[in-house]
Scaffold this active site. Structure first.
Site, PDB file in Angstrom:
ATOM      1  N   CYS A 135     -11.514  -3.728  19.803  1.00  0.00           N
ATOM      2  CA  CYS A 135     -11.557  -4.547  21.034  1.00  0.00           C
ATOM      3  C   CYS A 135     -12.980  -4.735  21.547  1.00  0.00           C
ATOM      4  CB  CYS A 135     -10.675  -3.923  22.117  1.00  0.00           C
ATOM      5  SG  CYS A 135     -11.400  -2.466  22.905  1.00  0.00           S
ATOM      6  N   CYS A 160      -9.970   2.372  17.637  1.00  0.00           N
ATOM      7  CA  CYS A 160      -9.960   1.600  18.879  1.00  0.00           C
ATOM      8  C   CYS A 160      -8.737   2.030  19.677  1.00  0.00           C
ATOM      9  CB  CYS A 160      -9.890   0.104  18.555  1.00  0.00           C
ATOM     10  SG  CYS A 160      -9.544  -0.957  19.994  1.00  0.00           S
ATOM     11  N   ARG A 183      -3.415   0.903  20.523  1.00  0.00           N
ATOM     12  CA  ARG A 183      -2.838   1.942  19.648  1.00  0.00           C
ATOM     13  C   ARG A 183      -1.530   2.514  20.211  1.00  0.00           C
ATOM     14  NH1 ARG A 183      -0.718   4.379  16.530  1.00  0.00           N
ATOM     15  NH2 ARG A 183      -1.411   5.764  14.847  1.00  0.00           N
ATOM     16  N   CYS A 234      -6.745  -3.310   3.608  1.00  0.00           N
ATOM     17  CA  CYS A 234      -6.567  -1.842   3.653  1.00  0.00           C
ATOM     18  C   CYS A 234      -7.257  -1.088   2.502  1.00  0.00           C
ATOM     19  CB  CYS A 234      -5.099  -1.459   3.716  1.00  0.00           C
ATOM     20  SG  CYS A 234      -4.892   0.329   3.854  1.00  0.00           S
ATOM     21  N   ARG A 285      -2.402  -2.611  -7.399  1.00  0.00           N
ATOM     22  CA  ARG A 285      -1.840  -3.359  -6.277  1.00  0.00           C
ATOM     23  C   ARG A 285      -0.921  -4.485  -6.771  1.00  0.00           C
ATOM     24  NH1 ARG A 285      -2.573   0.391  -3.024  1.00  0.00           N
ATOM     25  NH2 ARG A 285      -3.620   0.081  -1.020  1.00  0.00           N
ATOM     26  N   CYS A 341     -14.501   2.037  20.953  1.00  0.00           N
ATOM     27  CA  CYS A 341     -15.326   0.953  20.415  1.00  0.00           C
ATOM     28  C   CYS A 341     -16.770   1.051  20.897  1.00  0.00           C
ATOM     29  CB  CYS A 341     -14.729  -0.403  20.798  1.00  0.00           C
ATOM     30  SG  CYS A 341     -13.266  -0.829  19.835  1.00  0.00           S
ATOM     31  N   HIS A 369       0.938  -4.115   5.756  1.00  0.00           N
ATOM     32  CA  HIS A 369      -0.301  -4.128   6.549  1.00  0.00           C
ATOM     33  C   HIS A 369      -1.524  -4.568   5.746  1.00  0.00           C
ATOM     34  CE1 HIS A 369      -0.186  -0.193   4.591  1.00  0.00           C
ATOM     35  NE2 HIS A 369      -1.509  -0.179   4.704  1.00  0.00           N
ATOM     36  N   GLU A 370      -1.314  -5.066   4.505  1.00  0.00           N
ATOM     37  CA  GLU A 370      -2.473  -5.469   3.680  1.00  0.00           C
ATOM     38  C   GLU A 370      -2.246  -6.932   3.303  1.00  0.00           C
ATOM     39  OE1 GLU A 370      -4.003  -2.350   0.873  1.00  0.00           O
ATOM     40  OE2 GLU A 370      -3.875  -3.939  -0.602  1.00  0.00           O
ATOM     41  N   CYS A 388     -13.311  -0.697  24.607  1.00  0.00           N
ATOM     42  CA  CYS A 388     -12.748   0.611  24.980  1.00  0.00           C
ATOM     43  C   CYS A 388     -13.769   1.718  24.693  1.00  0.00           C
ATOM     44  CB  CYS A 388     -11.432   0.860  24.232  1.00  0.00           C
ATOM     45  SG  CYS A 388     -11.656   1.286  22.486  1.00  0.00           S
ATOM     46  N   CYS A 393       0.867  -1.185   0.000  1.00  0.00           N
ATOM     47  CA  CYS A 393       0.000   0.000   0.000  1.00  0.00           C
ATOM     48  C   CYS A 393       0.899   1.228   0.000  1.00  0.00           C
ATOM     49  CB  CYS A 393      -0.892  -0.020   1.245  1.00  0.00           C
ATOM     50  SG  CYS A 393      -1.801   1.507   1.557  1.00  0.00           S
ATOM     51  N   HIS A 394       0.377   2.326  -0.497  1.00  0.00           N
ATOM     52  CA  HIS A 394       1.173   3.552  -0.545  1.00  0.00           C
ATOM     53  C   HIS A 394       1.661   3.955   0.851  1.00  0.00           C
ATOM     54  CE1 HIS A 394       2.272   7.081  -3.008  1.00  0.00           C
ATOM     55  NE2 HIS A 394       2.376   7.614  -1.814  1.00  0.00           N
ATOM     56  N   THR A 395       0.907   3.595   1.882  1.00  0.00           N
ATOM     57  CA  THR A 395       1.297   3.983   3.246  1.00  0.00           C
ATOM     58  C   THR A 395       2.591   3.279   3.681  1.00  0.00           C
ATOM     59  OG1 THR A 395      -1.040   4.332   3.723  1.00  0.00           O
ATOM     60  CG2 THR A 395       0.434   4.178   5.624  1.00  0.00           C
TER      61      THR A 395
HETATM   62  N1  LIG Z   1      -7.037   6.948   5.475  1.00  0.00           N
HETATM   63  C1  LIG Z   1      -6.778   5.663   5.343  1.00  0.00           C
HETATM   64  O1  LIG Z   1      -7.263   4.822   6.108  1.00  0.00           O
HETATM   65  C2  LIG Z   1      -5.898   5.204   4.234  1.00  0.00           C
HETATM   66  C3  LIG Z   1      -5.161   6.107   3.528  1.00  0.00           C
HETATM   67  N2  LIG Z   1      -4.363   5.689   2.494  1.00  0.00           N
HETATM   68  C4  LIG Z   1      -3.662   6.736   1.769  1.00  0.00           C
HETATM   69  O2  LIG Z   1      -4.414   6.987   0.583  1.00  0.00           O
HETATM   70  C5  LIG Z   1      -3.559   7.527  -0.420  1.00  0.00           C
HETATM   71  C6  LIG Z   1      -3.760   6.743  -1.722  1.00  0.00           C
HETATM   72  O3  LIG Z   1      -3.285   5.441  -1.596  1.00  0.00           O
HETATM   73  P1  LIG Z   1      -3.084   4.523  -2.898  1.00  0.00           P
HETATM   74  O4  LIG Z   1      -4.325   4.521  -3.716  1.00  0.00           O
HETATM   75  O5  LIG Z   1      -2.519   3.247  -2.415  1.00  0.00           O
HETATM   76  O6  LIG Z   1      -1.962   5.382  -3.646  1.00  0.00           O
HETATM   77  P2  LIG Z   1      -1.515   5.452  -5.157  1.00  0.00           P
HETATM   78  O7  LIG Z   1      -0.165   6.055  -5.161  1.00  0.00           O
HETATM   79  O8  LIG Z   1      -1.734   4.160  -5.836  1.00  0.00           O
HETATM   80  O9  LIG Z   1      -2.543   6.492  -5.842  1.00  0.00           O
HETATM   81  C7  LIG Z   1      -2.382   7.880  -5.785  1.00  0.00           C
HETATM   82  C8  LIG Z   1      -2.850   8.485  -7.113  1.00  0.00           C
HETATM   83  O10 LIG Z   1      -2.818   9.908  -6.988  1.00  0.00           O
HETATM   84  C9  LIG Z   1      -2.315  10.467  -8.205  1.00  0.00           C
HETATM   85  N3  LIG Z   1      -1.784  11.802  -7.921  1.00  0.00           N
HETATM   86  C10 LIG Z   1      -0.605  12.136  -7.331  1.00  0.00           C
HETATM   87  N4  LIG Z   1      -0.516  13.460  -7.197  1.00  0.00           N
HETATM   88  C11 LIG Z   1      -1.644  13.991  -7.715  1.00  0.00           C
HETATM   89  C12 LIG Z   1      -2.143  15.324  -7.858  1.00  0.00           C
HETATM   90  N5  LIG Z   1      -1.451  16.379  -7.441  1.00  0.00           N
HETATM   91  N6  LIG Z   1      -3.365  15.492  -8.410  1.00  0.00           N
HETATM   92  C13 LIG Z   1      -4.081  14.431  -8.860  1.00  0.00           C
HETATM   93  N7  LIG Z   1      -3.658  13.145  -8.755  1.00  0.00           N
HETATM   94  C14 LIG Z   1      -2.464  12.929  -8.169  1.00  0.00           C
HETATM   95  C15 LIG Z   1      -1.281   9.462  -8.676  1.00  0.00           C
HETATM   96  O11 LIG Z   1      -1.023   9.599 -10.055  1.00  0.00           O
HETATM   97  C16 LIG Z   1      -1.951   8.144  -8.311  1.00  0.00           C
HETATM   98  O12 LIG Z   1      -2.758   7.669  -9.377  1.00  0.00           O
HETATM   99  C17 LIG Z   1      -2.139   7.448   0.156  1.00  0.00           C
HETATM  100  O13 LIG Z   1      -1.832   8.705   0.725  1.00  0.00           O
HETATM  101  C18 LIG Z   1      -2.266   6.399   1.257  1.00  0.00           C
HETATM  102  O14 LIG Z   1      -1.279   6.574   2.242  1.00  0.00           O
HETATM  103  C19 LIG Z   1      -4.318   4.386   2.094  1.00  0.00           C
HETATM  104  C20 LIG Z   1      -5.042   3.448   2.760  1.00  0.00           C
HETATM  105  C21 LIG Z   1      -5.836   3.768   3.937  1.00  0.00           C
HETATM  106  N1  LIG Z   2       1.663   7.118  11.417  1.00  0.00           N
HETATM  107  C1  LIG Z   2       1.003   7.914  10.457  1.00  0.00           C
HETATM  108  C2  LIG Z   2      -0.471   7.595  10.462  1.00  0.00           C
HETATM  109  C3  LIG Z   2      -0.936   7.488   9.094  1.00  0.00           C
HETATM  110  C4  LIG Z   2      -2.418   7.209   9.035  1.00  0.00           C
HETATM  111  O1  LIG Z   2      -3.213   8.117   9.108  1.00  0.00           O
HETATM  112  N2  LIG Z   2      -2.792   5.956   8.856  1.00  0.00           N
HETATM  113  C5  LIG Z   2      -4.156   5.580   8.569  1.00  0.00           C
HETATM  114  C6  LIG Z   2      -4.151   4.311   7.862  1.00  0.00           C
HETATM  115  S1  LIG Z   2      -3.245   4.431   6.376  1.00  0.00           S
HETATM  116  C7  LIG Z   2      -3.312   2.921   5.759  1.00  0.00           C
HETATM  117  O2  LIG Z   2      -2.786   2.639   4.742  1.00  0.00           O
HETATM  118  C8  LIG Z   2      -4.987   5.398   9.828  1.00  0.00           C
HETATM  119  O3  LIG Z   2      -5.793   4.500   9.934  1.00  0.00           O
HETATM  120  N3  LIG Z   2      -4.842   6.263  10.773  1.00  0.00           N
HETATM  121  C9  LIG Z   2      -5.487   6.148  12.040  1.00  0.00           C
HETATM  122  C10 LIG Z   2      -4.545   5.611  13.073  1.00  0.00           C
HETATM  123  O4  LIG Z   2      -4.989   5.306  14.175  1.00  0.00           O
HETATM  124  O5  LIG Z   2      -3.350   5.489  12.750  1.00  0.00           O
HETATM  125  C11 LIG Z   2       1.210   9.385  10.688  1.00  0.00           C
HETATM  126  O6  LIG Z   2       1.353   9.775  11.839  1.00  0.00           O
HETATM  127  O7  LIG Z   2       1.217  10.112   9.693  1.00  0.00           O
HETATM  128 ZN   LIG Z   3      -2.801   0.837   3.531  1.00  0.00          ZN
HETATM  129 ZN   LIG Z   4     -11.464  -0.712  21.319  1.00  0.00          ZN
END
Ligand SMILES: NC(=O)C1=CN([C@@H]2O[C@H](COP(=O)(O)OP(=O)(O)OC[C@H]3O[C@@H](n4cnc5c(N)ncnc54)[C@H](O)[C@@H]3O)[C@@H](O)[C@H]2O)C=CC1
Ligand SMILES: N[C@@H](CCC(=O)N[C@@H](CSC=O)C(=O)NCC(=O)O)C(=O)O
Ligand SMILES: [Zn+2]
Ligand SMILES: [Zn+2]
Length: 398
Positions: free
Chosen positions: A99, A113, A117, A177, A391, A105, A69-70, A102, A47-49
């Site tokens: 959990c 949760c 953490r 993820c 992916r 949750c 993580h995926e 907490c 994953c990008h993260t």
């Molecule tokens: N909040 C959450 O729970 C999660 C957050 N993430 C985050 O989500 C984001 C996306 O993850 P992925 O899809 O795996 O990444 P990815 O890198 O596959 O996709 C990102 C896309 O954004 C495009 N891009 C880059 N800069 C741009 C701009 N200025 N304007 C328009 N498009 C642009 C890229 O060309 C690419 O297609 C990452 O920051 C990742 O860390 C990922 C999983 C969970």
């Molecule tokens: N350690 C990072 C935290 C980045 C972040 O926000 N992670 C997401 C998941 S991204 C998955 O690919 C998230 O779930 N955040 C909630 C959490 O509890 O971490 C930073 O500090 O930037």
């Molecule tokens: Zn992820």
């Molecule tokens: Zn919990």
């Protein structure tokens, strides 16, 4: 040979330092302690993260560590007091724990949760605040409570979802993820209604899953925005990149994630938010930032319709980055939100997502563009930055 209670030596990709190639090492994985589960990881995706933390920009990034993580795997052994999974169960590790006890949750207001953490953020296990990974006695940090770039990992019991053993692990690892994050951002966080106009910034796996979720929710228009021409340069209709084109004609898009229109901001002189406002009679109902770029987060908010438009931040921005906009944007009714794991409660809802996949109600296979092995993990990360890649899934035992 029975491994329960024994230290297991296995292969893992170790990030010794930020940005330095991962090294496949023989690591020792200690047996699970009370409330812990040791999982044989069969497949993991990138994953990008993972790349973000590896880059050194994550304030919680600790080195040396085992990223990842995926994933999906099989329980090898469990520690004392673990009741909800047993050896042989098919599981998906969950970086967002659940959990059920907490304050978070029990609130009914969040999927976050609080139980483990404080440990997962500093690369250790709750029980003794130590790592279960080591190399010749030197501890190696955990990552996100999952560390799936190892053939065996130890996770907290609140961080593992038991799934239907009929599910192909090489596919459903993605449900750890990216795909749930995009779907849940639409269904749980934004709660997109039928007929809505949606803008998705960033068409990687997360953004395309947002598009898929929006289509399922009945959105009338789904506008995809990306700066990478490889995302849309395969079709013959693309001679004029500034033109909004039918996504069906586009490369990756032939898989039909639901995007109805496409915009490349590089092909427009006006700010992208203005372009979108003009195209949508005042702005979109919902927007999603799936990149991790704070300037784009601002554009995503500002392309929302006055009075009700909601923008959801999904992308993870680097340490030190901050978002900004004129407060007037919020005073006049736009709403700024964020989502972690799409708001899904992990242990309760990941098994249901697996069931939905088995019933063909959600896509997973379509997001997998490459299959590789653990030994090729550095090449896999190189590919991840390529526009043709969504992916990469690694087979951990080849
Ligand atoms: N909040 C959450 O729970 C999660 C957050 N993430 C985050 O989500 C984001 C996306 O993850 P992925 O899809 O795996 O990444 P990815 O890198 O596959 O996709 C990102 C896309 O954004 C495009 N891009 C880059 N800069 C741009 C701009 N200025 N304007 C328009 N498009 C642009 C890229 O060309 C690419 O297609 C990452 O920051 C990742 O860390 C990922 C999983 C969970
Ligand atoms: N350690 C990072 C935290 C980045 C972040 O926000 N992670 C997401 C998941 S991204 C998955 O690919 C998230 O779930 N955040 C909630 C959490 O509890 O971490 C930073 O500090 O930037
Ligand atoms: Zn992820
Ligand atoms: Zn919990």
């Amino acid at each position: 040979m029975a491994t329960q209670g024994q230290v297991i030596t296995c292969k893992a990709a170790v990030a010794w330092e930020p940005n330095k190639p991962l090294v496949i090492e023989d690591v020792q994985v200690a047996p699970p302690q009370a409330g812990e589960v040791r999982v044989k990881v069969l497949y993991t995706a990138l994953c990008h993260t993972d790349a973000y933390t590896w880059s050194g920009k994550d304030p919680e990034g600790l080195f040396p560590c085992v990223l990842g993580h995926e994933a999906a795997g099989i329980v090898e052994s469990v520690g004392e007091g673990v009741t909800e999974v047993q050896p042989g169960d098919h599981v998906i590790p969950c970086y967002q724990a659940e959990c059920r006890e907490c304050k978070f949750c029990k609130s009914g207001k969040t999927n976050l949760c609080g139980k483990v953490r404080s440990a997962t953020g500093v690369g250790v296990m709750m029980n003794d605040r130590k790592s279960r990974f080591s190399i010749n006695g030197k501890p190696i940090y955990h990552f996100m409570g999952t560390s799936t770039f190892s053939q065996y990992t130890v996770v907290h019991d609140v961080s593992v979802a038991k799934i239907d053993p009929a599910a192909p692990l090489e596919k459903v690892c993605l449900l750890g993820c990216g795909v749930p994050t995009g779907l849940g951002a639409v269904w749980n966080t934004a709660k997109v209604e039928p007929g809505s106009i949606v803008a998705v910034f960033g068409l990687g796996t997360v953004g395309l899953a947002v598009a898929e979720g929006a289509k399922a929710a009945g959105a009338s228009r789904i506008i995809g925005i990306d700066i990478d021409s490889k995302k849309f340069d395969r079709g013959t209709a693309l001679s004029n990149l500034s033109k909004i084109v039918n996504y069906e004609l586009l490369g990756i898009a032939t898989k039909n994630f639901g995007v109805t229109e496409f915009i490349n901001p590089k092909e427009h002189e006006q700010p992208i938010q203005q372009v979108i406002v003009d195209l949508t009679d005042g702005g979109v109902d919902y927007s999603f930032e799936c990149i991790g770029n704070v300037s784009v987060m601002r554009a995503a908010l500002e392309c929302c319709h006055k009075g009700w438009g909601t923008s959801v931040i999904v992308g993870v921005a680097a340490s030190g980055q901050e978002i900004s906009t004129r407060p007037f944007q919020l005073v006049t009714g736009r709403v700024w939100k964020g989502t972690a794991f799409g708001g899904f409660k992990s242990r309760s809802q990941v098994p249901s997502l697996v069931d939905k996949y088995l019933k063909k109600e959600i896509k997973v296979d379509e997001y997998i563009t490459h299959s590789m092995t653990l030994a090729d993990i550095n090449k896999a990360f190189d590919l991840m930055h390529d526009g043709d890649c969504l992916r990469v899934v690694l087979d951990m035992f080849v």
